[in-house]
Motif scaffolding. Structure first.
Motif, PDB file in Angstrom:
ATOM      1  N   ALA A 229       0.840  -1.202   0.000  1.00  0.00           N
ATOM      2  CA  ALA A 229       0.000   0.000   0.000  1.00  0.00           C
ATOM      3  C   ALA A 229       0.877   1.255   0.000  1.00  0.00           C
ATOM      4  O   ALA A 229       0.591   2.217  -0.728  1.00  0.00           O
ATOM      5  CB  ALA A 229      -0.927  -0.003   1.207  1.00  0.00           C
ATOM      6  N   GLU A 230       1.947   1.251   0.796  1.00  0.00           N
ATOM      7  CA  GLU A 230       2.876   2.395   0.816  1.00  0.00           C
ATOM      8  C   GLU A 230       3.536   2.582  -0.546  1.00  0.00           C
ATOM      9  O   GLU A 230       3.654   3.708  -1.042  1.00  0.00           O
ATOM     10  CB  GLU A 230       3.942   2.188   1.889  1.00  0.00           C
TER      11      GLU A 230
ATOM     12  N   GLN B  35       1.104   4.081  -2.968  1.00  0.00           N
ATOM     13  CA  GLN B  35       0.927   5.520  -2.732  1.00  0.00           C
ATOM     14  C   GLN B  35       2.098   6.315  -3.313  1.00  0.00           C
ATOM     15  O   GLN B  35       1.898   7.364  -3.927  1.00  0.00           O
ATOM     16  CB  GLN B  35       0.785   5.807  -1.232  1.00  0.00           C
ATOM     17  N   LYS B  36       3.316   5.806  -3.134  1.00  0.00           N
ATOM     18  CA  LYS B  36       4.486   6.473  -3.712  1.00  0.00           C
ATOM     19  C   LYS B  36       4.387   6.523  -5.231  1.00  0.00           C
ATOM     20  O   LYS B  36       4.683   7.544  -5.851  1.00  0.00           O
ATOM     21  CB  LYS B  36       5.766   5.743  -3.304  1.00  0.00           C
TER      22      LYS B  36
ATOM     23  N   ILE C 144       1.700   6.432  -7.062  1.00  0.00           N
ATOM     24  CA  ILE C 144       0.627   7.355  -7.444  1.00  0.00           C
ATOM     25  C   ILE C 144       1.118   8.791  -7.372  1.00  0.00           C
ATOM     26  O   ILE C 144       0.884   9.591  -8.291  1.00  0.00           O
ATOM     27  CB  ILE C 144      -0.612   7.137  -6.549  1.00  0.00           C
ATOM     28  N   LYS C 145       1.824   9.144  -6.296  1.00  0.00           N
ATOM     29  CA  LYS C 145       2.349  10.507  -6.157  1.00  0.00           C
ATOM     30  C   LYS C 145       3.340  10.824  -7.279  1.00  0.00           C
ATOM     31  O   LYS C 145       3.314  11.901  -7.864  1.00  0.00           O
ATOM     32  CB  LYS C 145       3.018  10.692  -4.799  1.00  0.00           C
TER      33      LYS C 145
ATOM     34  N   LYS D  86       1.470  11.276 -10.524  1.00  0.00           N
ATOM     35  CA  LYS D  86       0.745  12.549 -10.511  1.00  0.00           C
ATOM     36  C   LYS D  86       1.691  13.707 -10.817  1.00  0.00           C
ATOM     37  O   LYS D  86       1.354  14.608 -11.589  1.00  0.00           O
ATOM     38  CB  LYS D  86       0.070  12.776  -9.167  1.00  0.00           C
TER      39      LYS D  86
END
Length: 98
Positions: free
Chosen positions: A62-63, A66-67, A69-70, A73
């Motif tokens: 999950a971490e 998230q990395k 995705i950032k 983005k």
């Protein structure tokens, strides 16, 4: 074979099988139950450990997601900014020509 003979033969077979199992059993019933209990406890501990491991792996993934995705983005924002600048320059150039 009549039903009576069938059940008599079945009873003799079950009795013979039970007697042979007791005669050839590698260990006593107390010892067998103790080993079974220990195996069940070990299996419970193993499942708890496996659950903890899977939970930690899920948190790690999950971490990492998230990395990713950032990071993605940021790249998309950069491309959008560059494209916006390019379009603005193109519009400016088109206005000068007209």
């Amino acid at each position: 074979m009549s039903a009576k003979n069938y059940w008599l033969a079945f009873g003799i077979g079950v009795s013979t099988g039970a007697a042979l199992a007791l005669l050839y059993a590698p260990q006593s019933g107390v010892r067998t139950r103790r080993r079974l209990r220990k195996s069940v406890n070990n299996a419970g501990d193993y499942l708890l450990d496996a659950g903890d491991y899977l939970k930690s792996q899920a948190e790690h993934f999950a971490e990492e997601a998230q990395k990713a995705i950032k990071h993605t983005k940021k790249q998309v924002d950069s491309v959008v900014d560059k494209t916006g600048d390019l379009v603005a320059d193109t519009v400016k150039s088109a206005r000068m020509i007209i």
